[in-house]
Design an enzyme around this catalytic site. Structure first.
Site, PDB file in Angstrom:
ATOM      1  N   HIS A  73       0.840  -1.202   0.000  1.00  0.00           N
ATOM      2  CA  HIS A  73       0.000   0.000   0.000  1.00  0.00           C
ATOM      3  C   HIS A  73       0.871   1.246   0.000  1.00  0.00           C
ATOM      4  O   HIS A  73       2.088   1.155   0.129  1.00  0.00           O
ATOM      5  CB  HIS A  73      -0.991   0.007   1.171  1.00  0.00           C
ATOM      6  CG  HIS A  73      -0.349   0.084   2.518  1.00  0.00           C
ATOM      7  ND1 HIS A  73       0.263  -1.005   3.119  1.00  0.00           N
ATOM      8  CD2 HIS A  73      -0.209   1.115   3.381  1.00  0.00           C
ATOM      9  CE1 HIS A  73       0.740  -0.638   4.293  1.00  0.00           C
ATOM     10  NE2 HIS A  73       0.476   0.642   4.483  1.00  0.00           N
ATOM     11  N   HIS A  75       1.540   3.969   1.966  1.00  0.00           N
ATOM     12  CA  HIS A  75       2.037   4.771   3.087  1.00  0.00           C
ATOM     13  C   HIS A  75       3.556   4.884   3.051  1.00  0.00           C
ATOM     14  O   HIS A  75       4.244   3.991   2.587  1.00  0.00           O
ATOM     15  CB  HIS A  75       1.596   4.153   4.418  1.00  0.00           C
ATOM     16  CG  HIS A  75       0.203   4.541   4.816  1.00  0.00           C
ATOM     17  ND1 HIS A  75      -0.599   3.737   5.596  1.00  0.00           N
ATOM     18  CD2 HIS A  75      -0.543   5.645   4.535  1.00  0.00           C
ATOM     19  CE1 HIS A  75      -1.759   4.323   5.790  1.00  0.00           C
ATOM     20  NE2 HIS A  75      -1.751   5.480   5.149  1.00  0.00           N
ATOM     21  N   ASP A  77       5.812   4.438   5.237  1.00  0.00           N
ATOM     22  CA  ASP A  77       6.600   3.363   5.851  1.00  0.00           C
ATOM     23  C   ASP A  77       6.616   2.109   4.964  1.00  0.00           C
ATOM     24  O   ASP A  77       7.222   1.101   5.336  1.00  0.00           O
ATOM     25  CB  ASP A  77       6.118   3.049   7.272  1.00  0.00           C
ATOM     26  CG  ASP A  77       4.619   2.799   7.350  1.00  0.00           C
ATOM     27  OD1 ASP A  77       3.871   3.298   6.483  1.00  0.00           O
ATOM     28  OD2 ASP A  77       4.190   2.102   8.295  1.00  0.00           O
ATOM     29  N   ASP A 163      -0.557  -3.987   5.950  1.00  0.00           N
ATOM     30  CA  ASP A 163      -1.286  -3.370   7.064  1.00  0.00           C
ATOM     31  C   ASP A 163      -2.772  -3.635   6.867  1.00  0.00           C
ATOM     32  O   ASP A 163      -3.272  -3.576   5.742  1.00  0.00           O
ATOM     33  CB  ASP A 163      -1.029  -1.864   7.099  1.00  0.00           C
ATOM     34  CG  ASP A 163       0.326  -1.524   7.694  1.00  0.00           C
ATOM     35  OD1 ASP A 163       1.027  -2.451   8.160  1.00  0.00           O
ATOM     36  OD2 ASP A 163       0.698  -0.341   7.696  1.00  0.00           O
ATOM     37  N   GLU A 195       0.903  -8.034  10.581  1.00  0.00           N
ATOM     38  CA  GLU A 195       1.344  -6.770  11.177  1.00  0.00           C
ATOM     39  C   GLU A 195       0.920  -6.656  12.636  1.00  0.00           C
ATOM     40  O   GLU A 195      -0.108  -7.168  13.036  1.00  0.00           O
ATOM     41  CB  GLU A 195       0.805  -5.583  10.360  1.00  0.00           C
ATOM     42  CG  GLU A 195      -0.695  -5.361  10.502  1.00  0.00           C
ATOM     43  CD  GLU A 195      -1.014  -3.940  10.966  1.00  0.00           C
ATOM     44  OE1 GLU A 195      -0.198  -3.361  11.722  1.00  0.00           O
ATOM     45  OE2 GLU A 195      -2.080  -3.420  10.590  1.00  0.00           O
ATOM     46  N   ASN A 234      -5.281   9.424   3.867  1.00  0.00           N
ATOM     47  CA  ASN A 234      -6.497   8.761   4.335  1.00  0.00           C
ATOM     48  C   ASN A 234      -7.665   9.181   3.442  1.00  0.00           C
ATOM     49  O   ASN A 234      -8.517   9.988   3.804  1.00  0.00           O
ATOM     50  CB  ASN A 234      -6.759   9.104   5.796  1.00  0.00           C
ATOM     51  CG  ASN A 234      -7.732   8.131   6.430  1.00  0.00           C
ATOM     52  OD1 ASN A 234      -8.564   7.543   5.728  1.00  0.00           O
ATOM     53  ND2 ASN A 234      -7.635   7.955   7.728  1.00  0.00           N
ATOM     54  N   HIS A 370      -5.367   0.162  11.963  1.00  0.00           N
ATOM     55  CA  HIS A 370      -4.725  -1.124  12.233  1.00  0.00           C
ATOM     56  C   HIS A 370      -5.618  -2.033  13.082  1.00  0.00           C
ATOM     57  O   HIS A 370      -6.378  -1.569  13.927  1.00  0.00           O
ATOM     58  CB  HIS A 370      -3.395  -0.906  12.968  1.00  0.00           C
ATOM     59  CG  HIS A 370      -2.390  -0.133  12.159  1.00  0.00           C
ATOM     60  ND1 HIS A 370      -1.598  -0.731  11.221  1.00  0.00           N
ATOM     61  CD2 HIS A 370      -2.078   1.185  12.146  1.00  0.00           C
ATOM     62  CE1 HIS A 370      -0.821   0.194  10.664  1.00  0.00           C
ATOM     63  NE2 HIS A 370      -1.093   1.369  11.203  1.00  0.00           N
ATOM     64  N   HIS A 392       6.118  -5.689  11.607  1.00  0.00           N
ATOM     65  CA  HIS A 392       5.652  -4.297  11.785  1.00  0.00           C
ATOM     66  C   HIS A 392       5.421  -3.971  13.253  1.00  0.00           C
ATOM     67  O   HIS A 392       4.274  -3.888  13.698  1.00  0.00           O
ATOM     68  CB  HIS A 392       4.313  -4.015  11.067  1.00  0.00           C
ATOM     69  CG  HIS A 392       4.337  -4.230   9.607  1.00  0.00           C
ATOM     70  ND1 HIS A 392       3.263  -3.930   8.815  1.00  0.00           N
ATOM     71  CD2 HIS A 392       5.283  -4.717   8.787  1.00  0.00           C
ATOM     72  CE1 HIS A 392       3.562  -4.225   7.571  1.00  0.00           C
ATOM     73  NE2 HIS A 392       4.781  -4.713   7.529  1.00  0.00           N
TER      74      HIS A 392
END
Lengths: 557, 557
Positions: A73, A75, A77, A163, A195, A234, A370, A392
């Site tokens: 995805h 993000h 990180d 995630d 995760e 988001n 999450h 993670h």
């Protein structure tokens, strides 16, 4: 190495015992598939460092085996290191449309877009990469278009969740592929990487829709302008802000570069629906009735240069917060950001705004992306893995995730808590964690990648806390006698009350120290430097209890 | 100034729009009484600063009027600046026994004990200080022996609450003097200064006894050693740990300097009851059965040098944490300390300990020492002040406290949210906030008080983030020509891959820059320095995107 040829290896390159910098690899025989390529922000001890990325020595040493970088995805990180890593190692990148859209923005900034092979996949894709087949399943998270990955190898199936949470009433009908997950479990999962971000949190994370209801309510109650700040990525949150603005008859302005960027990518790719004429420019805000305007902005983590921070200190040119306005923080501060966020809230109250802040579960303005403990147990139950590797998260999160896995029946000895650089090898259905590969933090500072090391950081720390004193000594080339000076220059170090006196004493001390060493040979200036450092250091510590960095410079005359 | 003679003034010297560094003064005519003298810890932006204390210029300018320093309780944010301030200004100190005991420890360390006048008071004391009479009332807080103060002046009564909560089932029967408070309110309070630390928190803070029950339960369940970490000054918490150890038949070891210090002061003064033979030395821990030992230690805020941190990284010589041990964090991380605390928890899990951590309301292992919203409303209701000044807190806390005051009937225009340095003058029952006195942060760094200013901090920041480059240029005295060099020395700045090449280019650039300025007069070395700084700075930024501090040093030959 006949055996190695049919060994399945799971490699952690980044993301365990830390939050961020996620990067893993699954290798079967001569085929390596890399998962994610994330960055991490430095904490305050890493002075002047901009970004941390994974060490990819192992991948560089095996570059002919790398078949793909698959990204779960969009993000930071998970994608933040991509441009830096691509400069060292070319790989084709597989990801969903939105994820690729966000990666493209980065590649463009670094001038890497043209030369990089980008392949769009979706949850129905099936990739044959050497002897490994990859399939995917949709997950929910705080950004759309997330994937979990299943690696089907001759040795068995490895699943990496990416995630996720289980949002059973998701915005935009992006349901998790729960039946696919069940099917993977039914057919047998040899190893699961799942995760652990919220593994300390009991219960079930609330649905994103929970937030939408509260945003709408707050928009309804607000008399003046409404400002709402959230992570730009988001997109579902952004959609709910758009929807609330529509329902309460407000136009919407977007403030902040990343908000404008992400919204434009998401709009273009169809992940956001915004009616024509809904979006207004920041310049137009002041021309409208306050109760007809909503402003969606970046800076919910208190970032000093982001829109919310500038608004709170009345430094945003086009838009002003005035008494009667409402400001909503649709976010939770990430650990370490609390003070910056608090400063902004103080300033917003000072401007006379009504501020909605604090725990998302109390205000209703934020939910996590999450999985909490019950959802992690649900994933483990669906997958029924033989081996489990929590990923993670910092150690306590991995530890809690291990306890959850045990509670749903994973054998204690089949759970591996690994470090970055650890490899879990599975051969004939038996897993062993014995090997280590190079791993670590590579610091990005300015344009340099990896050129700031521990000595530089140690120097910076001393300079930052104690300052420095440069001592210039003029020595006669032949006799080693002081010819003139010494001269002292200080930066970041003073002792104001007696500074002249103090520096006079330092000069005296240097003269004496050098005098005592008279006759030291020219090629032994090192000895003089060392003595000066020691004697001046000791003197200053006694006098001031500080230890500035002392840099003696010897000039031969 | 006839009018000034009978004006009542309330002066904020520290503690508003911040947490910590509390210091206020109440002045009537020619009599000044100072309340508290606290310090504050610097945040990470204040590089190398040890402590922050209030600016007392106003007090120094009016030192002949100062009648007393009255201290409400013994926490650092109320007593931490005392030794530093006393070096600049002598005042007699009035406080309760425990508070004075803790102040004495500080004065001893600074060699100030002999010369300082210390006067013990209790809640029944009545002090005539010039035209002002002081009476006191007991409050509960996370340290024993706390006082609120009433200043009875001809103009009216001012009440300062100190820190408080309403613990109606307190440990050691230290009940708040609620009837005295009611009586003050009945007789009329002109102005109330009340603490705002928990003004954002709804409800009523739980009793300290709530924690005792949970500690005992955890001690009962633990099979191995039990470690419990809390603030040393929380004597009631310490007493409850002692009690739990007695009930579960464990001996108690104390680890950490402040724990040993505070316990010894509290024991000596009778604030703690510990049976003979109960305390053991750290050396004895290993000789006992693990289930017979409890260890009470410092470091609950993750302080890197404190006992818990050293235990968690197996660096405590005499005591070791092993699998099966239990570690309890009887505390909440203060904002800014979250990451350090998290690191410790990670390490404790790695050692195999069972760790009880997280929100005190969930674990039952911690309650706040400060009044929540309902208790703040109770104090306001008891005191019925005409004027209200919320103190002790950042702006949003003061703001929330204002809303609470309004909700219980204080007139909006009678509430003053002040800044440090603001004075509220009350004359003929009318309050005005018009005057300002000097105020601010004085930095303590090593032995120096107030000698580190903004320029030093700015230098430290640049040094810390970018490092530095020293450029030594040898110029002929007469012609301004480069004779030899330039030589460059870098600290905290490198660009490893091309560092030699880069420094070579810098030297070239310096040579050219100086060459172009040839003929510049000797007394204009400044011009050369400035040009070198600018050209090298620009060059390095282009090449590296970094801005190291550049220090040109010109040597005349």
């Amino acid at each position: 190495m006949n055996e190695a040829e049919n060994t399945l290896s799971i490699v952690a390159l980044g993301g365990v015992n830390e939050v961020g910098k996620n990067m893993y690899a699954v290798q079967y025989a001569d085929d390596i598939v890399v998962i994610d390529c994330g960055s991490k922000f430095p904490d305050e001890s890493l002075l002047g460092i901009d970004l941390i990325i994974p060490d990819i020595t192992y991948l560089q040493e095996n570059k002919e085996k790398i078949r793909a970088l698959v990204v779960t995805h969009g993000h930071e990180d998970h994608i933040g290191a991509i441009p830096y890593i691509l400069k060292q190692l070319k790989m084709p990148i597989y990801a969903t449309r939105l994820t690729l859209g966000l990666i493209e923005v980065k590649l463009k900034e670094h001038g890497l877009l043209r030369e990089t092979q980008l392949i769009t996949i979706d949850s129905d894709s099936s990739l044959e990469l050497g002897m490994t087949r990859l399939t995917f399943f949709k997950t929910n998270h705080s950004i759309p278009d997330c994937l979990g990955i299943a690696f089907h190898t001759p040795e068995g199936t490895v699943v990496h969740t990416g995630d996720f949470k289980f949002d059973l009433t998701p915005v935009n009908d992006q349901y998790p592929d729960i039946h696919k997950m069940a099917n993977l479990g039914k057919n047998g999962v040899l190893a699961l990487l799942s995760e652990s971000t919220n593994a300390e949190r009991p219960g079930f994370t609330p649905s994103e829709r929970f937030v939408g209801e509260h945003i709408e309510e707050a928009f309804n109650k607000a008399h003046g302008k409404v400002f709402i700040s959230t992570f730009a990525s988001n997109v579902h949150r952004v959609q709910q802000v758009v929807d609330a603005a529509i329902k309460t008859n407000r136009k919407l302005a977007l403030l902040g570069r990343s908000m404008v960027n992400v919204v434009s990518v998401a709009l273009e790719l169809g992940y956001l629906t915004i009616p024509d004429g809904m979006l207004i420019d920041a310049n137009e805000v002041n021309q409208m009735a306050p109760e007809r305007v909503a402003i969606l902005c970046t800076g919910s983590q208190g970032e000093p240069m982001a829109a919310l921070s500038r608004l709170s200190s009345s430094k945003y040119r086009q838009v002003e917060i005035v008494p009667g306005d409402t400001v909503i923080l649709s976010s939770s501060p990430i650990p370490g950001n609390e003070r910056n966020v608090a400063r902004i809230i103080d300033n917003l109250f000072l401007l006379g705004a009504k501020v909605i802040y604090g725990s998302g579960s109390v205000t209703g303005m934020h939910v996590s992306g999450h999985a909490s403990q019950e959802e992690l147990k649900l994933m483990l139950t669906l997958m029924k893995p033989k081996y489990f590797i929590p990923v993670h998260g910092e150690y306590r999160m991995l530890h809690q995730h291990r306890l959850l896995a045990e509670s749903v029946g994973v054998e204690q000895e089949n759970i591996f808590i690994v470090n970055n650089g650890d490899v879990v090898d599975i051969h004939n259905a038996v897993a062993r964690q014995t090997r280590k590969i190079p791993s670590g933090n590579i610091f990005v500072d300015g344009l340099g990648i990896g050129d700031v090391g521990n000595i530089v950081l140690r120097d910076r720390k001393q300079l930052s806390e104690e300052g420095m004193l440069i001592i210039v000594i003029h020595l006669s080339k032949t006799e080693g006698k002081i010819v003139s000076g010494p001269d002292t220059i200080s930066r970041g170090f003073v002792h104001a009350r007696h500074s002249e006196e103090l520096l006079h004493d330092v000069n005296q001390l240097v003269t004496t120290t050098v005098h005592n060493l008279e006759g030291t040979k020219v090629n032994q200036w090192k000895v003089i430097k060392k003595s000066v450092k020691e004697s001046v250091g000791k003197f200053l510590y006694t006098e001031t209890k500080r230890r500035p960095m002392i840099v003696p410079i010897i000039i031969e005359v």
